[in-house]
Design a protein around this motif. Structure first.
Motif, PDB file in Angstrom:
ATOM      1  N   GLN A 132       0.830  -1.206   0.000  1.00 16.65           N
ATOM      2  CA  GLN A 132       0.000   0.000   0.000  1.00 16.65           C
ATOM      3  C   GLN A 132       0.866   1.258   0.000  1.00 16.65           C
ATOM      4  OE1 GLN A 132      -1.860   1.585   3.655  1.00 16.65           O
ATOM      5  NE2 GLN A 132      -3.821   1.082   2.694  1.00 16.65           N
ATOM      6  N   ARG A 133       1.880   1.264   0.850  1.00 17.24           N
ATOM      7  CA  ARG A 133       2.746   2.449   0.936  1.00 17.24           C
ATOM      8  C   ARG A 133       3.505   2.677  -0.370  1.00 17.24           C
ATOM      9  NH1 ARG A 133       5.464   0.892   4.821  1.00 17.24           N
ATOM     10  NH2 ARG A 133       7.536   0.549   3.985  1.00 17.24           N
ATOM     11  N   LEU A 172      -3.007   6.141   9.179  1.00 18.39           N
ATOM     12  CA  LEU A 172      -1.973   5.632  10.087  1.00 18.39           C
ATOM     13  C   LEU A 172      -0.617   5.540   9.390  1.00 18.39           C
ATOM     14  CD1 LEU A 172      -4.180   2.924  11.813  1.00 18.39           C
ATOM     15  CD2 LEU A 172      -3.187   4.935  12.929  1.00 18.39           C
ATOM     16  N   GLN A 173      -0.612   5.210   8.098  1.00 15.50           N
ATOM     17  CA  GLN A 173       0.642   5.225   7.335  1.00 15.50           C
ATOM     18  C   GLN A 173       1.201   6.645   7.260  1.00 15.50           C
ATOM     19  OE1 GLN A 173       2.280   2.473   5.789  1.00 15.50           O
ATOM     20  NE2 GLN A 173       0.810   1.442   4.452  1.00 15.50           N
ATOM     21  N   ALA A 174       0.318   7.634   7.125  1.00 16.57           N
ATOM     22  CA  ALA A 174       0.771   9.021   7.086  1.00 16.57           C
ATOM     23  C   ALA A 174       1.480   9.382   8.387  1.00 16.57           C
ATOM     24  CB  ALA A 174      -0.419   9.957   6.860  1.00 16.57           C
ATOM     25  N   HIS A 189       4.959   7.254   8.592  1.00 14.17           N
ATOM     26  CA  HIS A 189       5.997   7.514   7.587  1.00 14.17           C
ATOM     27  C   HIS A 189       6.077   8.969   7.148  1.00 14.17           C
ATOM     28  CE1 HIS A 189       6.709   3.208   7.219  1.00 14.17           C
ATOM     29  NE2 HIS A 189       5.401   3.038   7.159  1.00 14.17           N
ATOM     30  N   GLY A 190       5.258   9.839   7.728  1.00 17.32           N
ATOM     31  CA  GLY A 190       5.295  11.244   7.334  1.00 17.32           C
ATOM     32  C   GLY A 190       4.935  11.460   5.885  1.00 17.32           C
ATOM     33  N   LEU A 191       4.037  10.634   5.372  1.00 15.96           N
ATOM     34  CA  LEU A 191       3.649  10.707   3.973  1.00 15.96           C
ATOM     35  C   LEU A 191       2.239  11.265   3.850  1.00 15.96           C
ATOM     36  CD1 LEU A 191       3.943  10.038   0.924  1.00 15.96           C
ATOM     37  CD2 LEU A 191       3.025   7.761   1.466  1.00 15.96           C
ATOM     38  N   VAL A 234       3.608  14.015  10.469  1.00 17.36           N
ATOM     39  CA  VAL A 234       2.163  13.943  10.707  1.00 17.36           C
ATOM     40  C   VAL A 234       1.969  13.351  12.101  1.00 17.36           C
ATOM     41  CG1 VAL A 234      -0.041  12.946   9.967  1.00 17.36           C
ATOM     42  CG2 VAL A 234       1.639  13.677   8.256  1.00 17.36           C
ATOM     43  N   ARG A 235       1.516  14.181  13.013  1.00 15.40           N
ATOM     44  CA  ARG A 235       1.258  13.727  14.382  1.00 15.40           C
ATOM     45  C   ARG A 235      -0.210  13.365  14.584  1.00 15.40           C
ATOM     46  NH1 ARG A 235       4.561  12.442  18.273  1.00 15.40           N
ATOM     47  NH2 ARG A 235       3.763  13.853  19.865  1.00 15.40           N
TER      48      ARG A 235
END
Length: 383
Positions: free
Chosen positions: A8-9, A323-325, A328-330, A357-358
């Motif tokens: 996915q990432r 959650l991936q954001a 991984h700061g994406l 991304v917090r």
């Protein structure tokens, strides 16, 4: 997009759509779909034969991603099978199997012998199968509220954990392609003949996809390094069976309830995964809601250009993107929005962005004005 979080990432990072020309429906239908590769070759283990159908095969693939079965087994050993709840969302469950059974009626109008399996001809088919596959004995709930289904499961699970009725929960959602969905949405004149283009000025409808996803929810002390579900918001404005409220009443109520329950100001939100289906009205209403609520520093995008609209599975699918954001700061770009609608404000991310991304939100807005919003944060975040 492939199987598992890494696939996915990679798809998000490469801005590569998973949509393809429709090669699924039994009758011709000019549209694009998000179809999971390998599903026709997949098979349930023999002990789960009564649940055999496309939807449950996809659920089984989802359960076998990223070591999830092992994590649930560890939680079961820690808490006990009867102290883990199961909450799954789906809009059609295994209706594809029921379609097949009706196509193959015998001379007396009965289902063929191989389709006389009551377990798959019921809305609870998915939850019953997953409970058996995971060996769970706690509360088991199917949520079927259209496109908000597998977002609302997080809310149901959090409430039961907070009440002390359970110690952990498996949440998730699965929806698969079927003719009822493809031709039903086409009858509503909501399906585009092109790959969907969320928030594009020339958007003209959705692309339908399929997906499965699951998550394990526990109290913070059981997993202190894991990202957190800070809050949720739910609302139902019942404005119309299929058209959103023109001022986004229910969507706004759900969004603001999530922020309030999480103790967040709008300015603290770093990223929003938007519902963004590429229908005319949904995108118009959601763009206005974002513009009047969040500052330009909050980034926002729809990822349905990658997956299509996975209906009852979109809540869990897009929660994993949020959650991936965080991990991984994406910030994924709004794939398909090549000519941005002027209604979209400065928050919209049209191409991928890399930044911390917090806090991330995930919007899921369903038919009938049945809306949900989830608020996630990095481990250790304090509002």
């Amino acid at each position: 997009m492939g199987h598992g979080l890494a696939a996915q990432r990679e798809t998000l990072e490469s801005m590569r759509s998973g949509l393809r020309p429709n090669d699924f429906s039994r009758a011709p239908l000019a549209c694009w779909i998000g179809r999971v590769d390998g599903l026709e070759q997949a098979a349930l283990p023999a002990e789960y034969a009564p649940w055999e159908c496309r939807n449950n095969r996809l659920a089984w693939l989802g359960l076998n991603q990223d070591g999830f079965l092992a994590r649930v087994q560890q939680a079961r050993q820690r808490h006990g099978a009867n102290r883990i709840g199961l909450f799954v969302g789906t809009s059609t469950s295994s209706i594809g199997a029921t379609e097949e059974a009706y196509r193959r009626l015998d001379a007396d109008g009965n289902f063929p012998a191989d389709m006389q399996r009551p377990a798959i001809h019921a809305p609870h088919s998915l939850a019953a199968f997953v409970a058996a596959a995971l060996g769970l004995e706690g509360p088991c709930l199917t949520v079927s509220t259209a496109c908000s289904s597998s977002a609302k499961v997080f809310a149901s699970a959090q409430r039961m954990i907070a009440l002390g009725l359970i110690d952990a929960a498996v949440v998730g959602g699965v929806d698969t392609l079927c003719d009822s969905v493809l031709f039903g949405f086409n009858a509503l004149e909501l399906v585009s003949t092109q790959p969907c283009r969320p928030f594009d000025l020339t958007r003209d409808g959705i692309s339908i996809g399929e997906a499965a996803g699951f998550a394990l929810l526990q109290r913070v002390e059981a997993a202190p390094q894991a990202p957190r579900l800070l809050g949720y918001g739910e609302a139902s404005d019942a404005h119309h069976m299929s058209t959103p409220h023109p001022q986004g009443l229910g969507a706004g109520l759900a969004l603001h309830a999530a922020l309030a329950r999480a103790g967040l100001d709008a300015a603290q939100v770093d990223y929003i995964n938007l519902h963004g289906t590429a229908s005319q009205k949904n995108d118009e209403v959601e763009a206005a809601l974002v513009s009047r609520t969040f500052p330009a520093t909050t980034r926002a995008s729809s990822t349905k250009g990658f997956t299509g609209h996975t209906l009852g599975a979109s809540g869990i699918l897009e929660a994993t993107v949020a959650l991936q954001a965080i991990e991984h700061g994406l910030v994924p770009g709004n794939l398909g929005g090549d000519t941005p609608d002027p209604a979209c404000g400065p928050s919209f991310a049209w191409r991928n962005e890399q930044q911390p991304v917090r806090v991330a939100l995930s919007n899921s807005f369903g038919f009938g004005g049945n809306n949900a919003c989830l608020a996630f944060a990095a481990a250790g975040f304090a509002a």
